[in-house]
Structure formats: structure tokens, C-alpha cells
Design an enzyme around this catalytic site. Structure first.
Site, short mmCIF file in Angstrom:
data_model
loop_
_atom_site.label_atom_id
_atom_site.label_comp_id
_atom_site.label_asym_id
_atom_site.label_seq_id
_atom_site.Cartn_x
_atom_site.Cartn_y
_atom_site.Cartn_z
N ASP A 1 0.88 -1.16 0.00
CA ASP A 1 0.00 0.00 0.00
C ASP A 1 0.93 1.23 0.00
OD1 ASP A 1 -2.37 1.60 0.42
OD2 ASP A 1 -1.72 1.80 2.51
N ASP B 1 -0.14 5.10 0.79
CA ASP B 1 -0.44 6.12 1.80
C ASP B 1 -0.37 5.51 3.20
OD1 ASP B 1 -1.03 8.01 -0.24
OD2 ASP B 1 -3.06 7.22 -0.41
N GLY C 1 -7.08 3.62 3.36
CA GLY C 1 -7.29 2.55 2.39
C GLY C 1 -8.59 2.63 1.61
P1 XGP Z 1 -7.42 9.52 -4.06
C1 XGP Z 1 -7.41 8.47 -1.60
C2 XGP Z 1 -8.62 8.90 -0.78
O1 XGP Z 1 -9.04 10.19 -1.17
C3 XGP Z 1 -8.27 8.91 0.70
O2 XGP Z 1 -9.39 9.21 1.49
C4 XGP Z 1 -7.73 7.53 1.10
O3 XGP Z 1 -7.32 7.55 2.45
C5 XGP Z 1 -6.56 7.17 0.20
O4 XGP Z 1 -6.94 7.21 -1.17
C6 XGP Z 1 -6.06 5.76 0.52
O5 XGP Z 1 -4.89 5.45 -0.15
O6 XGP Z 1 -7.72 8.34 -2.99
O7 XGP Z 1 -8.33 10.63 -3.73
O8 XGP Z 1 -5.97 9.90 -3.97
O9 XGP Z 1 -7.77 8.87 -5.38
MG MG Z 2 -2.80 3.19 3.47
#
Ligand code: XGP
Ligand code: MG
Length: 219
Positions: free
Chosen positions: A8, A10, A45
Site C-alpha cells: 500500500d 499512503d 485505504g
Molecule cells: P485519491 C485516496 C482517498 O481520497 C483517501 O481518502 C484515502 O485515504 C486514500 O486514497 C487511501 O490510499 O484516494 O483521492 O488519492 O484517489
Molecule cells: Mg494506506
């Protein structure tokens, strides 16, 4: 035997979970929606859309157009905030662990719900260490469904049982187990305790230890 690792992004390789939190907080404040750092734990996630729906909850009714606009607005805030990230933003242990795995001949994939995953990987300058990317564009069903990790394994040309997932999110551990993969959880047991191995962070990850531990797990 284990042939691949799916990371993963983030909260695992870099602390962009914090930037997502700040961007969601700004949006929630503008909309008068209650949101806290504690509530943000549930967004780990989770896809952009699902994250927003969790924040909205039953507090307000929005049209589909309004939902789209809010998703775009949050993403603008997030994209602005990651403009200055660099290799210095890799979390402790991430780079040495990636290198250790590569030297051991292990294939590496990214398995992130985020549509921003590629640009973050570029900024962290680790694209060359990653063999396949599964991101927010790859599959329909977000974590905790196994689809994203199954897609990543397929891209690596591996069977699920040959793959280890590294996750900081409860939904991510669930997804890994649903995919019949090994799971390493980073963070508190209350969040990732369902994983086969729980570590405080990648600074505690060593391939030989992990292999020895997983070989002793009966599943
Ligand atoms: P993206 C992100 C979400 O916005 C975020 O709320 C999540 O925690 C994160 O993905 C998990 O990796 O998605 O907006 O960058 O597509
Ligand atoms: Mg994560």
C-alpha cells in the site's frame, strides 16, 4: 514460497495519509460537516468516493453533481499539498526494505486505492523499484474487496499465495486476507491486528525475519 510483495502507499511507504486527512478536513470544514483525526482513521485505504460518503454520513443530502464537485475540490487540496514531497518523505525503513526485497529477487507491486499513487511514486523517486502498479484506476471494487491486490498479483504474474501485502489500513488487511495473501499490518493492533504479522513500521521489517515467521504460520 513467497515471490512478491504488494505495498500500500499512503501510510506505508510515505505519510501521505496525513495530507489526505488535511485535505478532507478542509473540505469538511467548508461544508460544515463534522470530521476529526479520529474519524480519518476510517478513511485509510478507502477510495475517494467512499471516503467522502463516510464523511457525509447522514449529516446532509447532496446531489451526485455536488458529490463530484466535492471529490474534485478535495483532490485539488491534496494535489497542492503533495507538490513538494520528495524522497525525504519516504517513511523510515521503506527504502532499505524495498532494496532488500529486490536483492532477494522478490517482485514488488504497489496496491493503492489512490488515483494519485503514480504521481506520488514519481516524486518519491521509487518508480524504478516497482514492477507493477495497481491504483485507483485499476479495478471497480475498492478495499476491503480483494480485487485490487488480485490485480496486482496478476500484473506480477504470481499466485495470491505467493504474495505478501503490506498495509496500514484495516480495510487493506481485510482485502489481503480475502485475496488469500499473506498480510503484514503496520500500526496499532486495534487497526491491523487481523494481519499475520503486525509491526510498528517498515523500520522494523527484515525479509529474513518475515520469511521465517510466515513459514511457521499454518493456514
Ligand atoms: P485519491 C485516496 C482517498 O481520497 C483517501 O481518502 C484515502 O485515504 C486514500 O486514497 C487511501 O490510499 O484516494 O483521492 O488519492 O484517489
Ligand atoms: Mg494506506
Amino acid at each position: 514460497d513467497i515471490r512478491g510483495f504488494i505495498f500500500d502507499l499512503d501510510g506505508v511507504l510515505t505519510d501521505t495519509a496525513e495530507f489526505h486527512y488535511l485535505a478532507w478536513q478542509k473540505l469538511a470544514d467548508e461544508e460544515g460537516l463534522p470530521f476529526t483525526r479520529e474519524a480519518n482513521e476510517f478513511l485509510r485505504g478507502v477510495s475517494r468516493r467512499e471516503s467522502l460518503l463516510l464523511i457525509i454520513g447522514n449529516h446532509k443530502k447532496y446531489s451526485e453533481a455536488e458529490i463530484q464537485e466535492m471529490m474534485e475540490r478535495k483532490n485539488r487540496y491534496y494535489v497542492e499539498s503533495i507538490e513538494n514531497i520528495s524522497p525525504a518523505d519516504l517513511l523510515p525503513g521503506a527504502l532499505p526494505f524495498l532494496d532488500e526485497l529486490r536483492q532477494a529477487g522478490i517482485k514488488i507491486a504497489l496496491g493503492s486505492a489512490s488515483k494519485n499513487a503514480r504521481s506520488v511514486i514519481e516524486r518519491l523517486a521509487i518508480a524504478s523499484k516497482i514492477d507493477a502498479i495497481a491504483d485507483g484506476y485499476s479495478v471497480e471494487k475498492p478495499k476491503p474487496a480483494p480485487d485490487l491486490f488480485l490485480f496486482a498479483a496478476q500484473q506480477l504474474g504470481l499466485q495470491p499465495a505467493q504474495c505478501v501485502v503490506v498495509e496500514d489500513a484495516g480495510a487493506g488487511i481485510e482485502a489481503a486476507l480475502a485475496a488469500s495473501m499473506w498480510a503484514i499490518g503496520l500500526g496499532p493492533v486495534e487497526r491491523v491486528g487481523a494481519a499475520h504479522i503486525v509491526l510498528p513500521s517498515l523500520a522494523y521489517a527484515a525479509w529474513s525475519d518475515i520469511r521465517a515467521k510466515l513459514e511457521n504460520v499454518v493456514r
